[in-house]
Scaffold this active site. Structure first.
Site, mmCIF file in Angstrom:
data_model
loop_
_atom_site.group_PDB
_atom_site.id
_atom_site.type_symbol
_atom_site.label_atom_id
_atom_site.label_comp_id
_atom_site.label_asym_id
_atom_site.label_seq_id
_atom_site.Cartn_x
_atom_site.Cartn_y
_atom_site.Cartn_z
ATOM 1 C CG ASP A 452 -1.942 1.090 1.199
ATOM 2 O OD1 ASP A 452 -3.056 0.812 0.758
ATOM 3 O OD2 ASP A 452 -1.622 2.230 1.624
ATOM 4 C CG ASN A 460 -4.897 11.526 -4.782
ATOM 5 O OD1 ASN A 460 -4.326 11.667 -5.866
ATOM 6 N ND2 ASN A 460 -5.458 10.390 -4.428
ATOM 7 C CG ASP A 469 -5.140 9.392 -11.669
ATOM 8 O OD1 ASP A 469 -5.433 8.830 -10.595
ATOM 9 O OD2 ASP A 469 -5.971 10.002 -12.387
ATOM 10 C CD GLU A 495 -4.467 4.302 -1.054
ATOM 11 O OE1 GLU A 495 -4.584 4.656 0.129
ATOM 12 O OE2 GLU A 495 -5.397 4.440 -1.874
#
Length: 571
Positions: A452, A460, A469, A495
Site C-alpha cells: 500500500d 492527492n 494517477d 493505492e
C-alpha cells in the site's frame, strides 16, 4: 386449447445457397405477413407456417408442422387438392390458384384462396412448395347474397378482410369498406367520394408500364359485363408508397331487366407476396452480389474424391489466387492453425455423423504472407449417395478477425484495471485461487505480496489527482518490470497492489519486496521526494483458504504501516 401461434422458427426455413442475413430477412417477412403463409414438402407436409396461417385455421404451429395438409382439408376438397399437387410435382404446373375449404379448429369451415408455387432445386427437381392463403369466406358470402340483400351486403362488406368497392355504371364509388381504404391509403369518406378516373395516373403493370384506365378490371366489367379475375396491378398511394393488389370484379344486374347496375371489386394486398416471389427469383444474383460485398467466400467438398475447393473470394481472403490452393481436403487442413485443426475435424465429423444439423467452426487459417487470419466456416451436407451417406458438403467462410479482436479487447477490459493496465482485483482473485490450487496439488511454494503506497491521500490532497494517477501508473510499471513470466500483479484497491509469486517462498518474496521498496524511491513527487510503500509478505501454508491467505498478508501490511511505513513485514 390455446390457439396462439408462436414466432417463426428460422431454422425450419430452407436456406440452401442463401446467406444468414437473407434468411433472417425473409423469415421476418414470412412471420409478419398479413397473409397466411406455409412452406411444404413436395408431398404436401407442412414444414413451417406463419402466425397469420395459424390464425386462419385456429391451430398452433406445433399442431400443423410435420402433418400433411389433408388432415384439416374439407373431405370434398381433398381430391382436387391432391390432383393439383400431383400436376405441380410432375411439372405440368409451376404454380396454381385454388379455392378450397379448411376445417377450423373450432369445427367451422373456412374458405381460402390458395396461391401455390413450386420451388425447384439446382437440378430442376421439386424442392419446396410455398403456399399463401387468404380468407375468402366473407367474399364468397357476399357474392352469394349481394343481389338478395343490399343492407346486409353493406354490413358484411365493412367487416371483410379483403378490400371491397361497389362501383356504379358511371365509374363512381358507391361503397368502400375499411380495408379498401387502408390498402389505398385513403380515409373511408374520401374513398366513397372517389371514382375510377381519379386513379388513372396511379396504377402500373408488373413490368412498370402504365396501366391504362380502360383496362382497369372494373372498367372492363362496366364496358363488357364480364367478370375479371385475379388481375394484378401496382397502385401508387397518396403517401407515395407503391402497393401491389390483386383484383377480381363481378357484375351486378337488375333482377327484372338484366341491366348492369353496379360492379363489385374485391382486392387484397399482395405486396408481401410480390416481394417474396421477387426475392426467390433473384436469390442467385443477389447472393453473388452479397457475397462479393460482404467478402464472404464459398467452399465445396466432394467426400468421395476428397476434392475441396475455395472460390475466388475465399482464396483472396487468404491472399491467394484460386489456382494457388490445391483442391484437396489435405491442403485446407495444412492451412489451418495447428491448435484449431482438432476442433475443425471434430465439428465436421459431428455434422457428417448426423449429430448436428450443420457444421460451424471458428478457426485460424494461414495467409500466403505467413500470418494467420480468424475465419468463421459454416456448411452442411448438400448431396447424399444412393445409400444416404454424405457425398458433398458446401458452405461459406468469412473473415472474422475484426470480431475476434473486439472480443479480445472486451475480454482484456473485463480483467484489467483501466488506469494502471494491471489485472483488476476480480481477476487477481481468480488467478490467486488458480495458483493456490496448483500449489496444493504440486506442494510447491507460493508467495503473496500486498503493498500500500504510503501517504497516498496526502499526495492527492497536496498535488492533485493527476499526480496521484501518475504515481499509481509508475508503481504499476515498476511491478511489471520486476515480474517473471509466471508472476502476476493486480491493482487490489485504490493505492493497494498485489503480487502473486509462484515457486517463491516468503524469504524470496521478502527479497523482492525490499528491492521494490528501494526502487520506489526513484518515483518522485513534485516536491522532489520519493515514494514509499508498506509491504506484507506471506507464503501459502497448504491448508488455508484464499481469504485466510489474503487476511494474513493484509495484517502484515498494516503492521508495516503502524511500525512507521516504508518497510516490509513477514511472519
Amino acid at each position: 386449447m390455446n390457439h396462439a401461434c408462436r414466432p417463426i422458427d428460422t431454422e425450419r426455413i430452407p436456406s440452401r445457397e442463401m446467406m444468414p442475413s437473407e434468411v433472417a430477412r425473409l423469415a421476418r417477412a414470412f412471420e409478419h405477413s398479413a397473409a397466411g403463409m406455409a412452406l411444404q414438402t413436395p408431398e404436401g407436409v407442412w414444414l413451417e407456417v406463419n402466425p397469420a396461417f395459424c390464425a386462419l385455421v385456429g391451430y398452433v404451429r406445433d399442431e400443423l408442422v410435420g402433418k400433411p395438409f389433408t388432415e384439416i382439408t374439407h373431405p370434398d376438397d381433398i381430391e382436387g387438392s391432391v390432383r393439383r399437387l400431383e400436376r405441380l410435382n410432375d411439372g405440368e404446373l409451376s404454380s396454381f390458384r385454388f379455392d378450397k375449404r379448411y376445417l377450423h379448429a373450432d369445427g367451422r369451415e373456412v374458405w381460402v384462396r390458395l396461391d401455390v408455387s413450386m420451388v425447384l432445386d439446382d437440378a430442376g427437381n421439386p424442392d419446396l412448395i410455398i403456399t399463401q392463403a387468404h380468407d375468402i369466406t366473407a367474399s364468397r358470402q357476399i357474392r352469394d347474397q349481394l343481389a338478395a340483400n343490399e343492407a346486409r351486403l353493406r354490413s358484411i362488406i365493412r367487416s371483410m378482410a379483403e378490400g371491397v368497392i361497389v362501383i356504379d355504371p358511371a365509374g363512381r364509388f358507391q361503397l368502400g369498406n375499411r380495408r379498401a381504404a387502408e390498402i389505398l391509403g385513403l380515409d373511408r369518406e374520401t374513398l366513397q367520394k372517389s371514382a375510377l378516373v381519379e386513379f388513372r395516373d396511379d396504377c402500373i403493370r408488373a413490368d412498370g408500364s402504365r396501366f391504362p384506365l380502360e383496362e382497369f378490371p372494373a372498367a372492363v366489367t362496366l364496358a363488357t359485363g364480364q367478370p375479371q379475375h385475379e388481375v394484378q396491378m401496382g397502385v401508387r398511394r397518396a403517401d407515395g408508397r407503391l402497393e401491389w393488389i390483386e383484383i377480381s370484379t363481378e357484375p351486378v344486374r337488375d333482377e327484372n331487366t338484366g341491366d348492369l347496375v353496379a360492379v363489385v371489386a374485391t382486392f387484397s394486398d399482395i405486396t408481401h407476396r410480390i416481394h417474396i416471389e421477387q426475392a426467390l427469383k433473384d436469390k442467385e444474383e443477389r447472393l453473388t452480389l452479397a457475397l462479393e460485398g460482404a467478402k464472404m467466400g464459398m467452399w465445396d467438398w466432394h467426400l468421395d474424391t476428397r476434392e475441396f475447393t475455395f472460390n475466388r473470394i475465399a482464396a483472396r481472403m487468404l491472399g491467394y489466387r484460386e489456382s494457388e490452393i490445391a483442391p484437396s481436403i489435405e491442403s485446407v487442413r495444412s492451412l489451418t492453425h495447428p491448435k484449431d485443426e482438432a476442433a475443425l475435424v471434430e465439428a465436421m465429423e459431428s455434422h457428417l455423423a448426423g449429430n448436428k444439423g450443420d457444421f460451424q467452426a471458428d478457426i485460424r487459417m494461414k495467409r500466403k504472407s505467413g500470418g494467420y487470419v480468424w475465419t468463421y466456416m459454416r456448411g452442411r451436407v448438400t448431396e447424399r449417395d444412393a445409400s444416404d451417406r454424405p457425398a458433398r458438403v458446401t458452405g461459406i467462410v468469412i473473415d472474422i478477425s475484426q470480431r475476434k479482436e473486439l472480443e479480445r479487447r472486451l475480454e482484456q477490459q473485463a480483467i484489467t484495471d483501466e488506469l494502471t493496465g494491471l489485472y483488476n482485483r476480480r481477476h487477481g482473485n481468480e488467478l490467486l485461487q488458480r495458483e493456490i490450487d496448483r500449489s496444493r496439488r504440486s506442494r510447491r511454494p507460493l508467495c503473496l505480496v500486498l503493498l500500500d503506497i504510503d501517504h497516498f491521500k496526502d499526495i492527492n490532497d497536496r498535488f492533485g489527482h493527476d499526480t496521484g494517477d501518475r504515481v499509481l501508473r509508475e508503481v504499476a510499471e515498476l511491478l511489471r518490470s520486476r515480474m517473471r513470466r509466471t508472476d502476476a500483479a493486480a491493482r487490489w484497491g485504490g493505492e493497494e497492489f498485489a503480487l502473486l509469486l509462484p515457486e517463491t517462498d516468503a524469504a524470496g518474496g521478502r527479497t523482492i519486496a525490499l528491492e521494490l521498496l528501494a526502487q520506489m524511491k526513484e518515483i518522485r513527487k513534485p516536491d522532489g521526494n520519493g515514494v514509499s510503500a508498506s509491504f506484507g509478505v506471506v507464503d501459502y501454508r497448504g491448508d488455508e483458504s484464499k481469504s485466510e491467505l489474503v487476511k494474513r498478508a493484509d495484517r502484515l501490511m498494516y503492521r508495516a504501516k503502524n511500525a512507521g511505513r516504508a518497510r516490509v513485514e513477514t511472519e
